[in-house]
Design a protein around this motif. Structure first.
Motif, PDB file in Angstrom:
ATOM      1  N   ARG A  48      42.286  41.369  54.829  1.00 30.10           N
ATOM      2  CA  ARG A  48      41.362  42.414  55.276  1.00 30.10           C
ATOM      3  C   ARG A  48      41.496  43.675  54.418  1.00 30.10           C
ATOM      4  NH1 ARG A  48      41.257  42.683  61.907  1.00 30.10           N
ATOM      5  NH2 ARG A  48      39.581  41.168  62.197  1.00 30.10           N
ATOM      6  N   ALA A  49      42.731  44.021  54.076  1.00 29.60           N
ATOM      7  CA  ALA A  49      42.943  45.211  53.247  1.00 29.60           C
ATOM      8  C   ALA A  49      42.287  45.046  51.877  1.00 29.60           C
ATOM      9  CB  ALA A  49      44.437  45.486  53.100  1.00 29.60           C
ATOM     10  N   TYR A  50      42.324  43.838  51.348  1.00 29.75           N
ATOM     11  CA  TYR A  50      41.727  43.572  50.037  1.00 29.75           C
ATOM     12  C   TYR A  50      40.208  43.417  50.143  1.00 29.75           C
ATOM     13  CZ  TYR A  50      41.232  41.551  45.372  1.00 29.75           C
ATOM     14  OH  TYR A  50      40.858  41.314  44.066  1.00 29.75           O
ATOM     15  N   GLY A  51      39.771  42.922  51.280  1.00 27.11           N
ATOM     16  CA  GLY A  51      38.358  42.593  51.494  1.00 27.11           C
ATOM     17  C   GLY A  51      38.193  41.090  51.571  1.00 27.11           C
ATOM     18  N   VAL A  52      37.663  40.602  52.679  1.00 20.87           N
ATOM     19  CA  VAL A  52      37.597  39.159  52.894  1.00 20.87           C
ATOM     20  C   VAL A  52      36.764  38.466  51.827  1.00 20.87           C
ATOM     21  CG1 VAL A  52      36.855  37.338  54.480  1.00 20.87           C
ATOM     22  CG2 VAL A  52      37.971  39.393  55.378  1.00 20.87           C
ATOM     23  N   ARG A  53      35.587  38.969  51.560  1.00 15.33           N
ATOM     24  CA  ARG A  53      34.720  38.307  50.577  1.00 15.33           C
ATOM     25  C   ARG A  53      35.264  38.464  49.166  1.00 15.33           C
ATOM     26  NH1 ARG A  53      30.851  36.029  53.138  1.00 15.33           N
ATOM     27  NH2 ARG A  53      30.072  36.868  55.112  1.00 15.33           N
ATOM     28  N   ALA A  54      35.880  39.613  48.894  1.00 13.58           N
ATOM     29  CA  ALA A  54      36.502  39.797  47.576  1.00 13.58           C
ATOM     30  C   ALA A  54      37.666  38.839  47.402  1.00 13.58           C
ATOM     31  CB  ALA A  54      36.960  41.243  47.411  1.00 13.58           C
ATOM     32  N   ALA A  55      38.442  38.631  48.467  1.00 10.47           N
ATOM     33  CA  ALA A  55      39.554  37.685  48.403  1.00 10.47           C
ATOM     34  C   ALA A  55      39.053  36.264  48.185  1.00 10.47           C
ATOM     35  CB  ALA A  55      40.377  37.759  49.685  1.00 10.47           C
ATOM     36  N   ALA A  56      37.994  35.893  48.892  1.00 10.85           N
ATOM     37  CA  ALA A  56      37.422  34.558  48.719  1.00 10.85           C
ATOM     38  C   ALA A  56      36.978  34.341  47.276  1.00 10.85           C
ATOM     39  CB  ALA A  56      36.251  34.366  49.670  1.00 10.85           C
ATOM     40  N   ARG A  57      36.329  35.340  46.713  1.00  7.42           N
ATOM     41  CA  ARG A  57      35.849  35.236  45.331  1.00  7.42           C
ATOM     42  C   ARG A  57      37.020  35.159  44.357  1.00  7.42           C
ATOM     43  NH1 ARG A  57      32.615  38.960  45.790  1.00  7.42           N
ATOM     44  NH2 ARG A  57      33.887  40.691  45.021  1.00  7.42           N
ATOM     45  N   LEU A  58      38.064  35.958  44.585  1.00 13.62           N
ATOM     46  CA  LEU A  58      39.236  35.960  43.712  1.00 13.62           C
ATOM     47  C   LEU A  58      39.885  34.580  43.671  1.00 13.62           C
ATOM     48  CD1 LEU A  58      41.397  37.702  42.104  1.00 13.62           C
ATOM     49  CD2 LEU A  58      42.587  37.881  44.305  1.00 13.62           C
ATOM     50  N   VAL A  59      40.107  33.998  44.842  1.00 11.67           N
ATOM     51  CA  VAL A  59      40.757  32.688  44.911  1.00 11.67           C
ATOM     52  C   VAL A  59      39.861  31.616  44.295  1.00 11.67           C
ATOM     53  CG1 VAL A  59      41.667  30.926  46.476  1.00 11.67           C
ATOM     54  CG2 VAL A  59      42.109  33.338  46.946  1.00 11.67           C
ATOM     55  N   ARG A  60      38.599  31.658  44.624  1.00 12.75           N
ATOM     56  CA  ARG A  60      37.661  30.657  44.107  1.00 12.75           C
ATOM     57  C   ARG A  60      37.543  30.725  42.590  1.00 12.75           C
ATOM     58  NH1 ARG A  60      33.746  32.217  46.936  1.00 12.75           N
ATOM     59  NH2 ARG A  60      32.714  33.533  45.382  1.00 12.75           N
ATOM     60  N   ASP A  61      37.445  31.925  42.044  1.00 17.00           N
ATOM     61  CA  ASP A  61      37.294  32.082  40.599  1.00 17.00           C
ATOM     62  C   ASP A  61      38.529  31.608  39.836  1.00 17.00           C
ATOM     63  OD1 ASP A  61      34.799  33.073  41.067  1.00 17.00           O
ATOM     64  OD2 ASP A  61      35.286  35.169  40.612  1.00 17.00           O
ATOM     65  N   ALA A  62      39.688  31.629  40.503  1.00 14.41           N
ATOM     66  CA  ALA A  62      40.921  31.147  39.872  1.00 14.41           C
ATOM     67  C   ALA A  62      41.068  29.635  39.983  1.00 14.41           C
ATOM     68  CB  ALA A  62      42.130  31.832  40.501  1.00 14.41           C
ATOM     69  N   GLY A  63      40.137  28.988  40.664  1.00 14.97           N
ATOM     70  CA  GLY A  63      40.201  27.540  40.816  1.00 14.97           C
ATOM     71  C   GLY A  63      41.157  27.084  41.901  1.00 14.97           C
ATOM     72  N   LEU A  64      41.540  27.986  42.806  1.00 17.21           N
ATOM     73  CA  LEU A  64      42.458  27.645  43.885  1.00 17.21           C
ATOM     74  C   LEU A  64      41.703  27.405  45.181  1.00 17.21           C
ATOM     75  CD1 LEU A  64      45.294  30.294  43.302  1.00 17.21           C
ATOM     76  CD2 LEU A  64      44.974  28.077  42.188  1.00 17.21           C
ATOM     77  N   ALA A  65      42.411  26.858  46.177  1.00 12.26           N
ATOM     78  CA  ALA A  65      41.866  26.667  47.518  1.00 12.26           C
ATOM     79  C   ALA A  65      42.694  27.462  48.511  1.00 12.26           C
ATOM     80  CB  ALA A  65      41.895  25.186  47.896  1.00 12.26           C
ATOM     81  N   VAL A  66      42.038  28.006  49.518  1.00 12.13           N
ATOM     82  CA  VAL A  66      42.744  28.604  50.648  1.00 12.13           C
ATOM     83  C   VAL A  66      43.025  27.480  51.645  1.00 12.13           C
ATOM     84  CG1 VAL A  66      42.684  30.304  52.497  1.00 12.13           C
ATOM     85  CG2 VAL A  66      41.569  30.807  50.307  1.00 12.13           C
ATOM     86  N   THR A  67      44.285  27.174  51.851  1.00 12.65           N
ATOM     87  CA  THR A  67      44.636  26.019  52.683  1.00 12.65           C
ATOM     88  C   THR A  67      44.635  26.351  54.169  1.00 12.65           C
ATOM     89  OG1 THR A  67      46.978  26.486  52.289  1.00 12.65           O
ATOM     90  CG2 THR A  67      45.917  24.870  50.853  1.00 12.65           C
ATOM     91  N   THR A  68      45.121  27.546  54.523  1.00 10.35           N
ATOM     92  CA  THR A  68      45.101  27.987  55.914  1.00 10.35           C
ATOM     93  C   THR A  68      44.895  29.492  55.948  1.00 10.35           C
ATOM     94  OG1 THR A  68      47.489  28.413  56.071  1.00 10.35           O
ATOM     95  CG2 THR A  68      46.736  26.197  56.669  1.00 10.35           C
ATOM     96  N   LEU A  69      44.458  29.958  57.106  1.00 10.33           N
ATOM     97  CA  LEU A  69      44.472  31.392  57.395  1.00 10.33           C
ATOM     98  C   LEU A  69      45.335  31.595  58.627  1.00 10.33           C
ATOM     99  CD1 LEU A  69      43.452  34.275  56.810  1.00 10.33           C
ATOM    100  CD2 LEU A  69      41.578  33.818  58.426  1.00 10.33           C
TER     101      LEU A  69
END
Length: 284
Positions: A48-69
């Motif tokens: 949340r501090a980073y920004g949810v959508r910004a975090a999603a984009r950061l992880v996605r652009d690096a080719g990673l997956a978010v496994t859990t929240l």
């Protein structure tokens, strides 16, 4: 969320954000990408501090997956206002999980209300809350993974202490919507856990698997007592084999809360975690 091949040692590794909480989210993502770690488990507060959508984009652009929240839950309030706040917060957590692209939201049930002593009633309140949350989660493609915590947390943090208890609550709802999270730190002591794990697997309810070791002496409160893989008392390979035998083929997430690790340079801890995971994989 992608399900990666088990043929390569790191292909199923996910590093939980709390393991190296001294790293910023960009540092964690960059480090994982460079080391060949395909997944990260995220926590709501720093996301949340980073920004949810910004975090999603950061992880996605690096080719990673978010496994859990992590995490939803804390659903044991007695008063109507407290219950309403908890439900609203969990709906927000479900929406955040969906925005991050993960299908798994970890739930910690919550402890006894102030002055309360009735564990069974508190667990029923968790089930009642899930009856409202499950349709909301399923509509958004998110599974709720009930995580039992060691019984030393039953009073103030989690009235669900065993896999059997978690499965009893989860079993009231369709398996695609509600299952269990298996964390070695919390279940390793329980002789009934292997049988409950087998039942959960047969029902398709093992939604997450997390590794941490049990080291002694425990720090005050034990919240930060999760040891690095291989440093403690848990038969980690045996637990991994049990989870595999139950049919789980998803990410294997390393989640450590440890003041000693947090005091060190973060990338070094990340590298050590990858090395320990590879050693554990080879030992199996």
């Amino acid at each position: 969320m992608s399900r990666v091949s088990a043929a390569v040692p790191l292909a199923r590794l996910s590093v939980n954000q709390m393991t190296v909480r001294q790293l910023s989210l960009p540092e964690l993502v960059d480090g994982c990408a460079r080391l060949g770690v395909p997944g990260v488990g995220l926590w709501r507060e720093p996301v949340r501090a980073y920004g949810v959508r910004a975090a999603a984009r950061l992880v996605r652009d690096a080719g990673l997956a978010v496994t859990t929240l992590c995490r939803g839950g804390f659903l044991t309030a007695v008063d109507p206002a407290g219950r309403a706040r908890a439900l609203d917060d969990n709906r927000a957590a479900i929406e955040e999980a969906a925005a991050l692209g993960t299908d798994t939201l970890i739930l910690v049930s919550g402890g006894l209300p102030p002055g309360g002593r009735d564990l069974a009633s508190a667990r029923e309140r968790v089930a009642d809350a899930l009856a409202e949350l499950v349709p909301y989660a399923v509509e958004r493609g998110v599974r709720l993974a009930i995580e039992p915590l060691h019984p030393m947390y039953a009073a103030d943090r989690c009235v669900i202490s065993t896999l059997a208890q978690a499965l009893s609550v989860a079993g009231r709802f369709p398996a695609p919507g509600v299952g269990v999270a298996v964390d070695t730190y919390h279940v390793w002591w329980d002789d009934t856990a292997p049988a409950a794990l087998a039942r959960a697997g047969a029902a398709g309810r093992v939604h997450a698997f997390q590794l941490a070791d049990w080291v002694t002496p425990l720090p005050a409160g034990a919240l930060t007592g999760r040891g690095q893989l291989g440093d403690g008392s848990i038969e980690l390979c045996r637990w991994w084999d049990r989870v595999e035998a139950a049919g789980y083929r998803g990410p294997v997430e390393v989640e450590l809360f440890n003041e000693g690790l947090w005091a060190r340079e973060g990338i070094g801890v990340l590298e050590e975690t990858v090395a320990r995971f590879s050693t554990l994989f080879a030992a199996r």
